[in-house]
Design a protein around this motif. Structure first.
Motif, PDB file in Angstrom:
ATOM      1  N   TYR A   9      16.563 -31.902 -53.363  1.00 53.22           N
ATOM      2  CA  TYR A   9      15.909 -31.932 -54.674  1.00 53.22           C
ATOM      3  C   TYR A   9      15.926 -33.328 -55.273  1.00 53.22           C
ATOM      4  O   TYR A   9      16.984 -33.960 -55.350  1.00 53.22           O
ATOM      5  CB  TYR A   9      16.612 -30.951 -55.625  1.00 53.22           C
ATOM      6  N   ASP A  16      10.411 -29.125 -56.636  1.00 55.17           N
ATOM      7  CA  ASP A  16      10.398 -27.881 -57.422  1.00 55.17           C
ATOM      8  C   ASP A  16       9.851 -26.742 -56.567  1.00 55.17           C
ATOM      9  O   ASP A  16      10.384 -25.633 -56.571  1.00 55.17           O
ATOM     10  CB  ASP A  16       9.535 -28.026 -58.677  1.00 55.17           C
ATOM     11  N   ASN A  17       8.785 -27.023 -55.832  1.00 55.82           N
ATOM     12  CA  ASN A  17       8.202 -26.011 -54.942  1.00 55.82           C
ATOM     13  C   ASN A  17       9.189 -25.614 -53.846  1.00 55.82           C
ATOM     14  O   ASN A  17       9.242 -24.444 -53.454  1.00 55.82           O
ATOM     15  CB  ASN A  17       6.899 -26.517 -54.325  1.00 55.82           C
ATOM     16  N   ARG A  20      11.588 -23.175 -55.369  1.00 51.62           N
ATOM     17  CA  ARG A  20      10.939 -21.861 -55.503  1.00 51.62           C
ATOM     18  C   ARG A  20      10.878 -21.134 -54.156  1.00 51.62           C
ATOM     19  O   ARG A  20      11.160 -19.935 -54.067  1.00 51.62           O
ATOM     20  CB  ARG A  20       9.542 -22.020 -56.082  1.00 51.62           C
ATOM     21  N   CYS A  23      14.307 -19.914 -53.107  1.00 53.54           N
ATOM     22  CA  CYS A  23      14.699 -18.743 -53.888  1.00 53.54           C
ATOM     23  C   CYS A  23      13.952 -17.499 -53.424  1.00 53.54           C
ATOM     24  O   CYS A  23      14.535 -16.408 -53.355  1.00 53.54           O
ATOM     25  CB  CYS A  23      14.465 -18.990 -55.375  1.00 53.54           C
ATOM     26  N   ASP A  24      12.681 -17.650 -53.095  1.00 54.54           N
ATOM     27  CA  ASP A  24      11.904 -16.528 -52.583  1.00 54.54           C
ATOM     28  C   ASP A  24      12.525 -16.010 -51.278  1.00 54.54           C
ATOM     29  O   ASP A  24      12.717 -14.803 -51.102  1.00 54.54           O
ATOM     30  CB  ASP A  24      10.452 -16.949 -52.375  1.00 54.54           C
ATOM     31  N   THR A  80      14.517 -24.220 -62.609  1.00 58.93           N
ATOM     32  CA  THR A  80      13.360 -23.880 -61.770  1.00 58.93           C
ATOM     33  C   THR A  80      13.643 -22.603 -60.980  1.00 58.93           C
ATOM     34  O   THR A  80      12.788 -21.727 -60.881  1.00 58.93           O
ATOM     35  CB  THR A  80      13.021 -25.042 -60.817  1.00 58.93           C
ATOM     36  N   ALA A  81      14.857 -22.495 -60.444  1.00 64.51           N
ATOM     37  CA  ALA A  81      15.239 -21.303 -59.680  1.00 64.51           C
ATOM     38  C   ALA A  81      15.223 -20.058 -60.563  1.00 64.51           C
ATOM     39  O   ALA A  81      14.700 -19.008 -60.172  1.00 64.51           O
ATOM     40  CB  ALA A  81      16.619 -21.502 -59.059  1.00 64.51           C
ATOM     41  N   LYS A  82      15.766 -20.177 -61.757  1.00 64.50           N
ATOM     42  CA  LYS A  82      15.784 -19.034 -62.678  1.00 64.50           C
ATOM     43  C   LYS A  82      14.372 -18.644 -63.091  1.00 64.50           C
ATOM     44  O   LYS A  82      14.044 -17.462 -63.161  1.00 64.50           O
ATOM     45  CB  LYS A  82      16.643 -19.358 -63.900  1.00 64.50           C
ATOM     46  N   ALA A  84      11.822 -18.949 -61.350  1.00 65.56           N
ATOM     47  CA  ALA A  84      11.204 -18.326 -60.176  1.00 65.56           C
ATOM     48  C   ALA A  84      11.724 -16.904 -59.966  1.00 65.56           C
ATOM     49  O   ALA A  84      11.307 -16.234 -59.028  1.00 65.56           O
ATOM     50  CB  ALA A  84      11.466 -19.171 -58.931  1.00 65.56           C
ATOM     51  N   HIS A  86      15.037 -16.061 -59.511  1.00 62.62           N
ATOM     52  CA  HIS A  86      16.273 -15.970 -58.733  1.00 62.62           C
ATOM     53  C   HIS A  86      17.420 -15.582 -59.662  1.00 62.62           C
ATOM     54  O   HIS A  86      17.645 -16.221 -60.688  1.00 62.62           O
ATOM     55  CB  HIS A  86      16.572 -17.299 -58.052  1.00 62.62           C
TER      56      HIS A  86
END
Length: 149
Positions: A9, A16-17, A20, A23-24, A80-82, A84, A86
């Motif tokens: 990161y 950021d992508n 995401r 996390c997916d 960003t994770a939250k 998304a 996660h």
């Protein structure tokens, strides 16, 4: 399939992508997520740019500014994770030196199954000659590597 996923990161849109995507995948495979940020002058300037009085072009960041910017970057990654969706814990790590080497070493230390990076981040001029962090991770990682745009 994946139990531990590491993400490189630097605060850029591609990173950021990458968060995401990690996390997916973590949601799908019930994986742990580790975000690794290795501060460099470019990313420190990016993080500190909104701070009044910080002169990016004339001032190299101090150790304190570097640590502060790393915390800002990692906080942004967790947000960003939250965003998304996660809900699990996001572990964070601040690396030192070369970003690719630092990411790979950390991934090895946590027995990562996958490293996710953005295709193009905030890399410096040397990346044009030596190759990007993503390229180096792809060549040297001992686990799977996914690069996202």
């Amino acid at each position: 399939m994946f139990t531990t996923i590491c993400v490189g990161y630097d605060g850029s849109e591609p990173s950021d992508n990458a968060v995401r995507m990690a996390c997916d995948l973590a949601t799908k495979y019930d994986s742990s997520v580790h975000v690794v940020h290795t501060p460099h002058p470019e990313t420190v300037a990016f993080a500190m740019g909104a701070v009044a009085g910080y002169h990016v072009a004339t001032t190299m960041p101090s150790a304190e500014e570097t640590a502060k910017s790393a915390a800002v970057m990692l906080e942004k990654a967790v947000e960003t994770a939250k965003a998304a969706g996660h809900t699990g814990e996001i572990k964070t790590h601040v690396g030192e030196g070369d970003a690719a080497k630092s990411l790979i070493e950390y991934a090895n230390s946590v027995d990562s199954d996958l490293i996710v990076t953005g295709r193009r981040g905030l890399g410096n001029l040397s990346a044009l000659v030596l190759g990007s962090t993503s390229q180096n991770v792809g060549h040297h990682a001992s686990c799977a590597h996914l690069t996202v745009k």
